[in-house]
Write an enzyme that holds these catalytic residues in place. Structure first.
Site, PDB file in Angstrom:
ATOM      1  CE  LYS A 174      -4.151   1.648   2.399  1.00 25.51           C
ATOM      2  NZ  LYS A 174      -5.083   1.766   1.287  1.00 25.51           N
TER       3      LYS A 174
HETATM    4  C1  PLP Z   1      -6.573  -0.008  -4.037  1.00 25.72           C
HETATM    5  C2  PLP Z   1      -7.292  -0.569  -2.854  1.00 25.72           C
HETATM    6  N1  PLP Z   1      -7.823  -1.798  -2.944  1.00 25.72           N
HETATM    7  C3  PLP Z   1      -8.489  -2.349  -1.918  1.00 25.72           C
HETATM    8  C4  PLP Z   1      -8.665  -1.666  -0.725  1.00 25.72           C
HETATM    9  C5  PLP Z   1      -9.394  -2.311   0.410  1.00 25.72           C
HETATM   10  O1  PLP Z   1      -8.488  -2.727   1.395  1.00 25.72           O
HETATM   11  P1  PLP Z   1      -8.896  -2.766   2.922  1.00 25.72           P
HETATM   12  O2  PLP Z   1     -10.134  -3.589   3.009  1.00 25.72           O
HETATM   13  O3  PLP Z   1      -7.754  -3.400   3.610  1.00 25.72           O
HETATM   14  O4  PLP Z   1      -9.131  -1.373   3.337  1.00 25.72           O
HETATM   15  C6  PLP Z   1      -8.137  -0.382  -0.590  1.00 25.72           C
HETATM   16  C7  PLP Z   1      -8.300   0.366   0.649  1.00 25.72           C
HETATM   17  O5  PLP Z   1      -7.405   0.512   1.407  1.00 25.72           O
HETATM   18  C8  PLP Z   1      -7.434   0.178  -1.669  1.00 25.72           C
HETATM   19  O6  PLP Z   1      -6.912   1.405  -1.587  1.00 25.72           O
END
Ligand code: PLP
Length: 349
Positions: A174
């Site tokens: 991330k």
């Molecule tokens: C690109 C992306 N995909 C998926 C998610 C969903 O991830 P999470 O459920 O861990 O927030 C997020 C959010 O953080 C995101 O930015």
């Protein structure tokens, strides 16, 4: 809710915590600043997390804190960010921040980035000479895809922008830089009158939204793209998978063609910000009956019952801020529910 030019603020922010955790201490919001020549501003060198703290029956509760912090540490490791912080220290810092904020629900944002050593500045791409800085902020954040989205669903499009390729920018980290791709997807969607865009991967299979994972319901089976479709290993995605398993709903990871979105019975997004949000149309083609479908509603209901502390979660998902103890994570810090998968299991430390 979503203005056509996309320029109006779309997510309500009723309160911001007036202190920020910085490298082991709490500082005032106004003092949390960086130099404009910091490496991160020029070369995108940051990794971050987004975590929700819910107002649960027994007090403020952080949702899957350890799993989020573990993903944060994984992102840092991928980008060779050699910082001193441990999982326990960052969990404790997040808890203390929420305690100090006085808020009973909020969104928590840890960030680690390459900054600037003003005595020995370095301006090249090489990140190693630049010091790392770690901060955690928090604010109260409304419904990410609109107030009505949770019940009514959102209208979305398939983006003309593809998701990152696995060997260019790793989607499983991330990193701040990944969100330049997300911004292209989001801006295009907003300017065309949609709430969100769905990106395909470099092979043309469904990947994810700009800030959410995606699920498709066909008959009584729930499908979601595998990690090999360049998705972030979403913690809400993992929670939805575990909720399905608990409810006896068959859930599988599958590569999904774009056309399958149009003929799905139900579609929904999952994410920390978006929670569980139904999708009612894709490219102006109505999904199922054009609203929240029954399986989405069932999963959503259980998700919100868990986050409100009204229902036992499949694992140790809630860390009660006022109890001060971090809920132990499932599976050594990161849970990837064992589901029928056509991709090799990914190793997440
Ligand atoms: C690109 C992306 N995909 C998926 C998610 C969903 O991830 P999470 O459920 O861990 O927030 C997020 C959010 O953080 C995101 O930015």
């Amino acid at each position: 809710m979503f203005s056509k030019d996309g320029k109006h603020k779309d997510v309500k922010t009723p309160r911001i915590c007036d202190v920020v955790w910085h490298d082991g201490e709490f500082i005032n919001w106004n003092d949390a600043r960086v130099h404009v020549m910091s490496h991160v501003l020029h070369y995108g060198s940051s990794i971050f997390e987004g975590i929700r703290c819910y107002s649960a029956k027994q007090g403020p509760a952080i949702f899957r804190l350890r799993e989020h912090i573990q993903r944060f540490l994984n992102s840092a490791k991928i980008y060779r960010m050699d910082h001193p912080w441990t999982l326990d220290q960052l969990c404790r810092a997040s808890i203390e921040l929420v305690q100090r904020s006085g808020m009973d629900q909020c969104y928590i944002r840890p960030i680690l980035f390459r900054s600037l050593d003003e005595d020995h500045p370095a301006f090249g791409v090489n990140p190693f000479p630049n010091p790392l800085a770690c901060y955690i902020g928090a604010w109260d954040w409304g419904k990410y895809l609109g107030d009505e989205a949770i019940e009514q669903g959102v209208d979305v499009c398939v983006s003309t922008w593809n998701r990152l390729t696995p060997n260019s920018m790793p989607a499983m980290a991330k990193s701040g830089a990944n969100y330049m791709n997300s911004q292209l997807i989001k801006m295009e969607a907003l300017l065309n009158g949609f709430a969100e865009g769905i990106a395909l991967d470099d092979r043309g299979y469904v990947s994810e939204g700009s800030g959410e994972n995606i699920f498709l319901v066909t008959g009584d089976i729930v499908l979601t793209p595998p990690l090999s479709s360049s998705i972030l290993p979403g913690i809400t995605r993992d929670s939805v998978i575990q909720i399905c398993q608990e409810l006896g709903i068959t859930v599988k990871e599958r590569t999904i063609q774009r056309a399958a979105l149009y003929v799905a019975d139900e579609l929904f997004f999952s994410g920390t910000a978006a929670e569980v949000t139904p999708i009612r149309s894709v490219d102006r083609i109505m999904v199922g009956q054009g609203g929240r479908g029954p399986i989405t509603e069932k999963i959503q209901r259980v998700f919100f019952e868990i986050t409100k502390g009204e229902r036992r979660a499949p694992g140790n998902w809630l860390t009660y801020v006022n109890a001060g103890k971090v809920a132990p994570a499932d599976n050594n810090g990161f849970s990837t529910a064992a589901i029928e998968s056509e991709t090799a299991a990914i190793i997440v430390k």
